[in-house]
Motif scaffolding. Structure first.
Motif, PDB file in Angstrom:
ATOM      1  N   ALA A 123       0.810  -1.207   0.000  1.00  0.00           N
ATOM      2  CA  ALA A 123       0.000   0.000   0.000  1.00  0.00           C
ATOM      3  C   ALA A 123       0.849   1.265   0.000  1.00  0.00           C
ATOM      4  O   ALA A 123       1.972   1.293   0.507  1.00  0.00           O
ATOM      5  CB  ALA A 123      -0.924   0.009   1.215  1.00  0.00           C
ATOM      6  N   THR A 124       0.289   2.325  -0.580  1.00  0.00           N
ATOM      7  CA  THR A 124       0.875   3.657  -0.529  1.00  0.00           C
ATOM      8  C   THR A 124      -0.027   4.540   0.328  1.00  0.00           C
ATOM      9  O   THR A 124      -1.208   4.727   0.027  1.00  0.00           O
ATOM     10  CB  THR A 124       0.995   4.272  -1.935  1.00  0.00           C
ATOM     11  N   LEU A 125       0.540   5.047   1.415  1.00  0.00           N
ATOM     12  CA  LEU A 125      -0.192   5.994   2.259  1.00  0.00           C
ATOM     13  C   LEU A 125       0.221   7.390   1.807  1.00  0.00           C
ATOM     14  O   LEU A 125       1.387   7.766   1.936  1.00  0.00           O
ATOM     15  CB  LEU A 125       0.142   5.766   3.732  1.00  0.00           C
ATOM     16  N   LEU A 126      -0.718   8.144   1.285  1.00  0.00           N
ATOM     17  CA  LEU A 126      -0.411   9.427   0.655  1.00  0.00           C
ATOM     18  C   LEU A 126      -0.827  10.600   1.536  1.00  0.00           C
ATOM     19  O   LEU A 126      -1.980  10.717   1.958  1.00  0.00           O
ATOM     20  CB  LEU A 126      -1.119   9.531  -0.693  1.00  0.00           C
ATOM     21  N   ILE A 127       0.150  11.478   1.803  1.00  0.00           N
ATOM     22  CA  ILE A 127      -0.108  12.769   2.440  1.00  0.00           C
ATOM     23  C   ILE A 127       0.052  13.811   1.340  1.00  0.00           C
ATOM     24  O   ILE A 127       1.174  14.163   0.967  1.00  0.00           O
ATOM     25  CB  ILE A 127       0.875  13.016   3.590  1.00  0.00           C
ATOM     26  N   PRO A 128      -1.051  14.279   0.765  1.00  0.00           N
ATOM     27  CA  PRO A 128      -0.981  15.083  -0.459  1.00  0.00           C
ATOM     28  C   PRO A 128      -0.389  16.472  -0.236  1.00  0.00           C
ATOM     29  O   PRO A 128      -0.387  16.999   0.879  1.00  0.00           O
ATOM     30  CB  PRO A 128      -2.437  15.172  -0.906  1.00  0.00           C
ATOM     31  N   SER A 129       0.118  17.041  -1.311  1.00  0.00           N
ATOM     32  CA  SER A 129       0.709  18.377  -1.272  1.00  0.00           C
ATOM     33  C   SER A 129      -0.385  19.439  -1.110  1.00  0.00           C
ATOM     34  O   SER A 129      -1.583  19.151  -1.253  1.00  0.00           O
ATOM     35  CB  SER A 129       1.511  18.639  -2.541  1.00  0.00           C
ATOM     36  N   ASP A 130       0.059  20.653  -0.798  1.00  0.00           N
ATOM     37  CA  ASP A 130      -0.837  21.821  -0.644  1.00  0.00           C
ATOM     38  C   ASP A 130      -1.756  21.698   0.566  1.00  0.00           C
ATOM     39  O   ASP A 130      -2.788  22.375   0.626  1.00  0.00           O
ATOM     40  CB  ASP A 130      -1.678  22.033  -1.917  1.00  0.00           C
ATOM     41  N   TYR A 131      -1.399  20.849   1.511  1.00  0.00           N
ATOM     42  CA  TYR A 131      -2.135  20.735   2.764  1.00  0.00           C
ATOM     43  C   TYR A 131      -1.160  20.840   3.928  1.00  0.00           C
ATOM     44  O   TYR A 131       0.030  20.540   3.800  1.00  0.00           O
ATOM     45  CB  TYR A 131      -2.870  19.400   2.869  1.00  0.00           C
ATOM     46  N   GLN A 132      -1.693  21.233   5.082  1.00  0.00           N
ATOM     47  CA  GLN A 132      -0.916  21.257   6.319  1.00  0.00           C
ATOM     48  C   GLN A 132      -1.721  20.524   7.383  1.00  0.00           C
ATOM     49  O   GLN A 132      -2.761  20.999   7.830  1.00  0.00           O
ATOM     50  CB  GLN A 132      -0.625  22.697   6.750  1.00  0.00           C
ATOM     51  N   PHE A 133      -1.216  19.375   7.800  1.00  0.00           N
ATOM     52  CA  PHE A 133      -1.961  18.496   8.707  1.00  0.00           C
ATOM     53  C   PHE A 133      -1.435  18.651  10.132  1.00  0.00           C
ATOM     54  O   PHE A 133      -0.252  18.470  10.397  1.00  0.00           O
ATOM     55  CB  PHE A 133      -1.827  17.048   8.257  1.00  0.00           C
ATOM     56  N   LEU A 134      -2.329  18.973  11.045  1.00  0.00           N
ATOM     57  CA  LEU A 134      -1.999  19.054  12.467  1.00  0.00           C
ATOM     58  C   LEU A 134      -2.224  17.671  13.070  1.00  0.00           C
ATOM     59  O   LEU A 134      -3.354  17.176  13.123  1.00  0.00           O
ATOM     60  CB  LEU A 134      -2.876  20.092  13.163  1.00  0.00           C
ATOM     61  N   VAL A 135      -1.139  17.050  13.526  1.00  0.00           N
ATOM     62  CA  VAL A 135      -1.220  15.671  14.005  1.00  0.00           C
ATOM     63  C   VAL A 135      -0.497  15.546  15.336  1.00  0.00           C
ATOM     64  O   VAL A 135       0.654  15.967  15.476  1.00  0.00           O
ATOM     65  CB  VAL A 135      -0.594  14.698  12.974  1.00  0.00           C
ATOM     66  N   GLY A 136      -1.166  14.969  16.308  1.00  0.00           N
ATOM     67  CA  GLY A 136      -0.580  14.730  17.619  1.00  0.00           C
ATOM     68  C   GLY A 136       0.249  13.461  17.637  1.00  0.00           C
ATOM     69  O   GLY A 136       0.439  12.799  16.609  1.00  0.00           O
ATOM     70  N   PRO A 137       0.770  13.070  18.799  1.00  0.00           N
ATOM     71  CA  PRO A 137       1.626  11.880  18.895  1.00  0.00           C
ATOM     72  C   PRO A 137       0.883  10.616  18.462  1.00  0.00           C
ATOM     73  O   PRO A 137      -0.268  10.402  18.837  1.00  0.00           O
ATOM     74  CB  PRO A 137       2.005  11.839  20.379  1.00  0.00           C
ATOM     75  N   VAL A 139       5.037  11.430   1.614  1.00  0.00           N
ATOM     76  CA  VAL A 139       4.744  12.707   2.275  1.00  0.00           C
ATOM     77  C   VAL A 139       5.031  13.843   1.300  1.00  0.00           C
ATOM     78  O   VAL A 139       6.176  14.227   1.085  1.00  0.00           O
ATOM     79  CB  VAL A 139       5.607  12.873   3.542  1.00  0.00           C
ATOM     80  N   ASP A 140       3.970  14.382   0.697  1.00  0.00           N
ATOM     81  CA  ASP A 140       4.117  15.540  -0.190  1.00  0.00           C
ATOM     82  C   ASP A 140       3.627  16.822   0.473  1.00  0.00           C
ATOM     83  O   ASP A 140       4.056  17.915   0.097  1.00  0.00           O
ATOM     84  CB  ASP A 140       3.348  15.303  -1.493  1.00  0.00           C
ATOM     85  N   GLY A 141       2.754  16.706   1.448  1.00  0.00           N
ATOM     86  CA  GLY A 141       2.283  17.867   2.189  1.00  0.00           C
ATOM     87  C   GLY A 141       3.108  18.085   3.443  1.00  0.00           C
ATOM     88  O   GLY A 141       4.160  17.467   3.643  1.00  0.00           O
ATOM     89  N   ASP A 142       2.644  18.962   4.314  1.00  0.00           N
ATOM     90  CA  ASP A 142       3.332  19.277   5.563  1.00  0.00           C
ATOM     91  C   ASP A 142       2.548  18.719   6.746  1.00  0.00           C
ATOM     92  O   ASP A 142       1.314  18.767   6.766  1.00  0.00           O
ATOM     93  CB  ASP A 142       3.498  20.788   5.724  1.00  0.00           C
ATOM     94  N   VAL A 143       3.301  18.202   7.720  1.00  0.00           N
ATOM     95  CA  VAL A 143       2.706  17.681   8.947  1.00  0.00           C
ATOM     96  C   VAL A 143       3.289  18.483  10.101  1.00  0.00           C
ATOM     97  O   VAL A 143       4.508  18.617  10.216  1.00  0.00           O
ATOM     98  CB  VAL A 143       3.026  16.183   9.127  1.00  0.00           C
ATOM     99  N   ILE A 144       2.431  19.035  10.955  1.00  0.00           N
ATOM    100  CA  ILE A 144       2.908  19.866  12.061  1.00  0.00           C
ATOM    101  C   ILE A 144       2.454  19.280  13.392  1.00  0.00           C
ATOM    102  O   ILE A 144       1.388  18.678  13.504  1.00  0.00           O
ATOM    103  CB  ILE A 144       2.431  21.330  11.930  1.00  0.00           C
ATOM    104  N   ALA A 145       3.307  19.451  14.386  1.00  0.00           N
ATOM    105  CA  ALA A 145       3.016  18.936  15.728  1.00  0.00           C
ATOM    106  C   ALA A 145       2.262  19.984  16.538  1.00  0.00           C
ATOM    107  O   ALA A 145       2.430  21.189  16.344  1.00  0.00           O
ATOM    108  CB  ALA A 145       4.314  18.576  16.436  1.00  0.00           C
ATOM    109  N   PRO A 146       1.433  19.551  17.473  1.00  0.00           N
ATOM    110  CA  PRO A 146       0.731  20.500  18.344  1.00  0.00           C
ATOM    111  C   PRO A 146       1.677  21.096  19.373  1.00  0.00           C
ATOM    112  O   PRO A 146       2.670  20.469  19.762  1.00  0.00           O
ATOM    113  CB  PRO A 146      -0.337  19.635  19.012  1.00  0.00           C
TER     114      PRO A 146
END
Length: 441
Positions: A85-99, A114-121
């Motif tokens: 499987a491919t788990l896709l984090i698409p571009s042009d998004y910013q995902f707020l994700v906790g631990p 990972v093409d988009g951005d993932v940010i920590a709380p």
């Protein structure tokens, strides 16, 4: 040719190609990873098929404000049950994700794109369970994280709190500070590739591998300021068969940190700085046993760092560091380009102890550039001298008027064309003869 013979030949051809494709399918993930690593300008080649799972299809908003933690976990669980499987984090998004813990084993290899951005709380409530890691990948067999995206740990809040000694609510602040997590950690996993992604502003380590085998890190970037505490770029422990190359590592601690239980480590074509250099250790803290062997660091640049290539051990530890080479390293404005410190202490006072981790068979070859404090600092234990060291073609010039002589203490080996401070031959109390069976690795 008779029709029966034609049918027989066709059957054999189909059977052979079917078996070939089945075998290639089992090995394809590994093969693609190795091909990608063979060239510094190559990119990861992956197959996008019907098994792509997009995080936005299972509820992730990607607006930088909505908590997407549950959606990420749901997507992982769905991908984990699929074939390749491919788990896709698409571009042009910013995902707020906790631990989160991405737990395996999965049905087959996972491509975490990972093409988009993932940010920590930054809200302390998000860390109420006191996790030691932000993104924790555990017990996986065949996983690749790849893409142009960024993991942002938003570490400034953590670093700020680490500097505050007096606050309105000191207890809350101390609790918050004790949580400082690693950005991405792999535990107990095999065949792991990390390529192209960026991790920045991590609260603590950027990328950590613990008890893993067959690791490939390529074209990886870390970006945290020089004053960010304990933000190692890549931290290895109890891991083997590791290759790290063509990566840019800027951090507030070691660019690469190699800890106990590591062997078969290859680090090359690294741009390190700012930071504390590329280090083995610290090892042997609290009288523990530490074993590190077969490490090669070469063809790299280290700049604006407190150290170049370093081995650091605590007094009282046991074990051995052996078969290590540092070669073709260019340093620029580095305080101590070559450093062995068997009296390492990160506290104000450490008690003197007699035992130490035995350091032997370490080669420094073609270490060139500029230093701002001491060109070579080899401080080896009185009871456990360093042996079989080699200093070859060392050319280090001071920055400004800070020219100091090299320092070598209880350091034995050979030297040519450059720095001369090693003692020839072997020490009277040769550790290779005096180490007890329990102390040996």
């Amino acid at each position: 040719m008779s029709s029966s013979r034609i049918i027989y030949v066709m059957f054999v051809v189909i059977l052979v190609f079917g078996l070939r494709n089945k075998c290639l399918g089992a090995r394809d993930f590994k093969i693609r990873s190795l091909v990608a690593l063979s060239s510094p300008n190559s990119t990861y080649h992956y197959d996008v098929d019907s098994n792509v799972v997009d995080v936005t299809t299972l509820g992730a908003k990607g607006d930088g404000e909505t908590d997407d933690t549950k959606a990420f976990l749901a997507v992982w669980q769905a991908a984990c049950e699929k074939d390749s499987a491919t788990l896709l984090i698409p571009s042009d998004y910013q995902f707020l994700v906790g631990p989160l813990t991405f737990l395996g084993p999965c049905k087959s290899n996972i491509l975490f794109k990972v093409d988009g951005d993932v940010i920590a709380p930054v809200n302390p409530k998000a860390w109420a369970s006191k996790p030691l890691n932000w993104m924790n990948f555990s017990k996986l067999n065949g996983i690749t994280i790849v893409g142009d995206g960024t993991f942002d740990g938003q570490g400034a809040a953590w670093w700020k709190n680490s500097e505050q000694e007096d606050t309105v609510n000191a207890k809350v602040e101390a609790n918050y500070q004790s949580l400082r997590p690693t950005a991405i950690r792999f535990y107990g996993s095999y065949d792991v590739t990390v390529q192209d992604i960026t991790i920045r502003n991590t609260p603590q380590f950027h990328l950590k591998f613990d008890s893993c085998t067959s690791l490939y890190v390529f074209n990886f970037t870390t970006s945290s300021p020089a004053n960010s505490p304990n933000t190692d770029g890549i931290h290895l422990q109890n891991s083997e068969d590791v290759e790290i190359h063509h990566s840019t590592l800027a951090c507030g601690d070691d660019c690469v940190s190699i800890q106990t239980g590591c062997s078969g480590i290859r680090v090359h074509n690294i741009n390190c700085g700012p930071g504390h250099g590329i280090s083995i250790g610290s090892l042997g803290k609290d009288r523990t046993k530490a074993c590190v062997s077969n490490v090669s660091v070469y063809d790299s640049d280290i700049h604006d760092a407190s150290n170049g290539v370093r081995i650091k051990t605590w007094q009282g530890g046991i074990g051995q560091v052996k078969s290590v080479s540092f070669s073709n390293i260019e340093v620029s404005n580095v305080k101590v380009p070559i450093n062995v410190d068997q009296f390492y202490c990160d506290k104000k006072v450490c008690s003197n102890q007699t035992s130490g981790v035995f350091i032997s068979d370490v080669t420094y070859e073609k270490i060139t550039g500029t230093y701002s404090q001491t060109p070579v600092y080899l401080a080896c234990s009185d009871e456990m001298p360093c042996t079989d060291l080699k200093l070859i073609n060392i050319e280090l010039e001071p920055v400004g008027a800070n020219e100091n002589d090299p320092f070598c203490w209880n350091s034995y080996g050979d030297q040519e064309n450059g720095v001369e401070c090693l003692q020839p031959g072997r020490p009277p109390n040769d550790p290779s003869h005096t180490q007890s069976p329990d102390e040996k690795c």
